[in-house]
Scaffold this motif. Structure first.
Motif, mmCIF file in Angstrom:
data_model
loop_
_atom_site.group_PDB
_atom_site.id
_atom_site.type_symbol
_atom_site.label_atom_id
_atom_site.label_comp_id
_atom_site.label_asym_id
_atom_site.label_seq_id
_atom_site.Cartn_x
_atom_site.Cartn_y
_atom_site.Cartn_z
ATOM 1 N N GLN A 37 -1.342 10.406 -1.528
ATOM 2 C CA GLN A 37 -0.509 11.354 -0.819
ATOM 3 C C GLN A 37 0.917 11.177 -1.275
ATOM 4 O O GLN A 37 1.382 10.056 -1.422
ATOM 5 C CB GLN A 37 -0.624 11.115 0.674
ATOM 6 N N GLU A 38 1.562 12.260 -1.522
ATOM 7 C CA GLU A 38 2.981 12.200 -1.885
ATOM 8 C C GLU A 38 3.751 13.095 -0.945
ATOM 9 O O GLU A 38 3.382 14.231 -0.717
ATOM 10 C CB GLU A 38 3.183 12.678 -3.319
ATOM 11 N N ASP A 39 4.788 12.558 -0.360
ATOM 12 C CA ASP A 39 5.694 13.338 0.476
ATOM 13 C C ASP A 39 7.003 13.409 -0.282
ATOM 14 O O ASP A 39 7.465 12.432 -0.818
ATOM 15 C CB ASP A 39 5.933 12.654 1.821
ATOM 16 N N ALA A 40 7.556 14.586 -0.315
ATOM 17 C CA ALA A 40 8.825 14.731 -1.024
ATOM 18 C C ALA A 40 9.861 15.321 -0.094
ATOM 19 O O ALA A 40 9.571 16.170 0.722
ATOM 20 C CB ALA A 40 8.645 15.636 -2.230
ATOM 21 N N ASP A 41 11.038 14.803 -0.240
ATOM 22 C CA ASP A 41 12.157 15.329 0.529
ATOM 23 C C ASP A 41 13.388 15.165 -0.342
ATOM 24 O O ASP A 41 13.635 14.098 -0.858
ATOM 25 C CB ASP A 41 12.311 14.549 1.831
ATOM 26 N N ALA A 42 14.106 16.227 -0.536
ATOM 27 C CA ALA A 42 15.319 16.135 -1.360
ATOM 28 C C ALA A 42 16.524 16.381 -0.479
ATOM 29 O O ALA A 42 16.478 17.184 0.444
ATOM 30 C CB ALA A 42 15.275 17.165 -2.478
ATOM 31 N N ARG B 283 10.800 9.995 -2.821
ATOM 32 C CA ARG B 283 9.353 10.180 -2.945
ATOM 33 C C ARG B 283 8.661 9.016 -2.253
ATOM 34 O O ARG B 283 9.080 7.861 -2.402
ATOM 35 C CB ARG B 283 8.899 10.219 -4.407
ATOM 36 N N LEU B 284 7.605 9.314 -1.516
ATOM 37 C CA LEU B 284 6.783 8.296 -0.871
ATOM 38 C C LEU B 284 5.391 8.366 -1.476
ATOM 39 O O LEU B 284 4.810 9.452 -1.569
ATOM 40 C CB LEU B 284 6.694 8.535 0.641
ATOM 41 N N PHE B 285 4.861 7.222 -1.865
ATOM 42 C CA PHE B 285 3.533 7.161 -2.471
ATOM 43 C C PHE B 285 2.663 6.189 -1.703
ATOM 44 O O PHE B 285 3.159 5.227 -1.127
ATOM 45 C CB PHE B 285 3.624 6.699 -3.932
ATOM 46 N N ARG B 286 1.375 6.435 -1.745
ATOM 47 C CA ARG B 286 0.410 5.537 -1.126
ATOM 48 C C ARG B 286 -0.621 5.142 -2.167
ATOM 49 O O ARG B 286 -1.025 5.948 -2.997
ATOM 50 C CB ARG B 286 -0.274 6.252 0.042
ATOM 51 N N ALA B 287 -1.081 3.895 -2.115
ATOM 52 C CA ALA B 287 -2.050 3.391 -3.081
ATOM 53 C C ALA B 287 -3.386 4.119 -2.933
ATOM 54 O O ALA B 287 -3.719 4.628 -1.874
ATOM 55 C CB ALA B 287 -2.253 1.894 -2.878
ATOM 56 N N VAL B 288 -4.134 4.150 -4.011
ATOM 57 C CA VAL B 288 -5.469 4.751 -3.995
ATOM 58 C C VAL B 288 -6.467 3.761 -4.560
ATOM 59 O O VAL B 288 -6.134 2.899 -5.374
ATOM 60 C CB VAL B 288 -5.535 6.060 -4.815
ATOM 61 N N ASP B 289 -7.690 3.898 -4.123
ATOM 62 C CA ASP B 289 -8.758 3.114 -4.716
ATOM 63 C C ASP B 289 -9.201 3.810 -5.992
ATOM 64 O O ASP B 289 -9.182 5.034 -6.076
ATOM 65 C CB ASP B 289 -9.954 3.027 -3.767
ATOM 66 N N PRO B 290 -9.636 3.062 -6.997
ATOM 67 C CA PRO B 290 -10.141 3.714 -8.207
ATOM 68 C C PRO B 290 -11.402 4.509 -7.880
ATOM 69 O O PRO B 290 -12.101 4.199 -6.922
ATOM 70 C CB PRO B 290 -10.442 2.549 -9.146
ATOM 71 N N PRO B 291 -11.716 5.544 -8.679
ATOM 72 C CA PRO B 291 -12.916 6.347 -8.425
ATOM 73 C C PRO B 291 -14.157 5.467 -8.325
ATOM 74 O O PRO B 291 -14.371 4.574 -9.132
ATOM 75 C CB PRO B 291 -12.996 7.276 -9.637
ATOM 76 N N ASP C 118 0.826 -1.200 0.000
ATOM 77 C CA ASP C 118 0.000 0.000 0.000
ATOM 78 C C ASP C 118 0.865 1.257 0.000
ATOM 79 O O ASP C 118 0.364 2.350 -0.159
ATOM 80 C CB ASP C 118 -0.910 -0.007 1.227
ATOM 81 N N ALA C 119 2.183 1.079 0.195
ATOM 82 C CA ALA C 119 3.106 2.212 0.234
ATOM 83 C C ALA C 119 4.336 1.881 -0.613
ATOM 84 O O ALA C 119 4.836 0.763 -0.590
ATOM 85 C CB ALA C 119 3.521 2.498 1.666
ATOM 86 N N VAL C 120 4.798 2.891 -1.353
ATOM 87 C CA VAL C 120 5.944 2.704 -2.246
ATOM 88 C C VAL C 120 6.940 3.838 -2.032
ATOM 89 O O VAL C 120 6.562 5.004 -1.937
ATOM 90 C CB VAL C 120 5.498 2.687 -3.731
ATOM 91 N N PHE C 121 8.191 3.460 -1.963
ATOM 92 C CA PHE C 121 9.300 4.393 -1.859
ATOM 93 C C PHE C 121 10.025 4.405 -3.192
ATOM 94 O O PHE C 121 10.320 3.346 -3.743
ATOM 95 C CB PHE C 121 10.256 3.904 -0.759
ATOM 96 N N VAL C 122 10.316 5.583 -3.718
ATOM 97 C CA VAL C 122 11.131 5.725 -4.924
ATOM 98 C C VAL C 122 12.191 6.769 -4.610
ATOM 99 O O VAL C 122 11.870 7.868 -4.158
ATOM 100 C CB VAL C 122 10.292 6.186 -6.147
#
Length: 140
Positions: A133-138, A107-115, A17-21
């Protein structure tokens, strides 16, 4: 990109449900050589944590290395991000002299349900609906 998975029977990212890139642009081959043992320890710790699903590594010439990590929940991902091995590696990367790396991103991403997936029979959204939700930190 090569992926390592918690379960070899499932495609990468299954149950995540969460992805780090992220990626870091290193200063050269010497930085890579010094990175290797730290990175190996960090990955071993990551794979032992509850919630780990899979990860992949990619290379961008000349000296950038990137990672895509899949976790069951955002909290599992943040537990890894705050872990000792990851913190030690990040402290080493940015170092006081900044000679090991010249740039990077996370970048951190979280899964979403389709509309409409979380709507009841009347078309009203349920409270349990997830949002992106996307959190960004450089780091520099």
């Amino acid at each position: 990109m090569r992926f390592w998975r918690a379960s070899a029977d499932e495609p990468p990212g299954t149950g995540a449900d969460a992805v780090f890139v992220g990626a870091t642009r290193y200063s050269g081959p010497r930085a890579w050589l010094r990175l290797a043992p730290r990175w190996t320890r960090m990955v071993a710790q990551m794979r032992r944590l509850p919630g780990y699903r899979a990860h992949g590594v990619y290379w961008s010439p000349p000296w950038s290395l990137g990672t895509v990590g899949f976790f069951a929940t955002r909290e599992d991902l943040l537990t890894f991000a705050r872990s000792g091995e990851h913190r030690e590696l990040m402290t080493w990367v940015v170092g006081e002299d900044r000679r090991r790396a010249t740039g990077g991103y996370i970048r951190l991403f979280r899964a979403v349900d389709p509309p409409g997936a979380a709507e009841d029979a009347d078309g009203v959204e349920q409270d349990a609906r997830r949002t992106i939700q996307e959190d960004a930190d450089a780091h520099r």
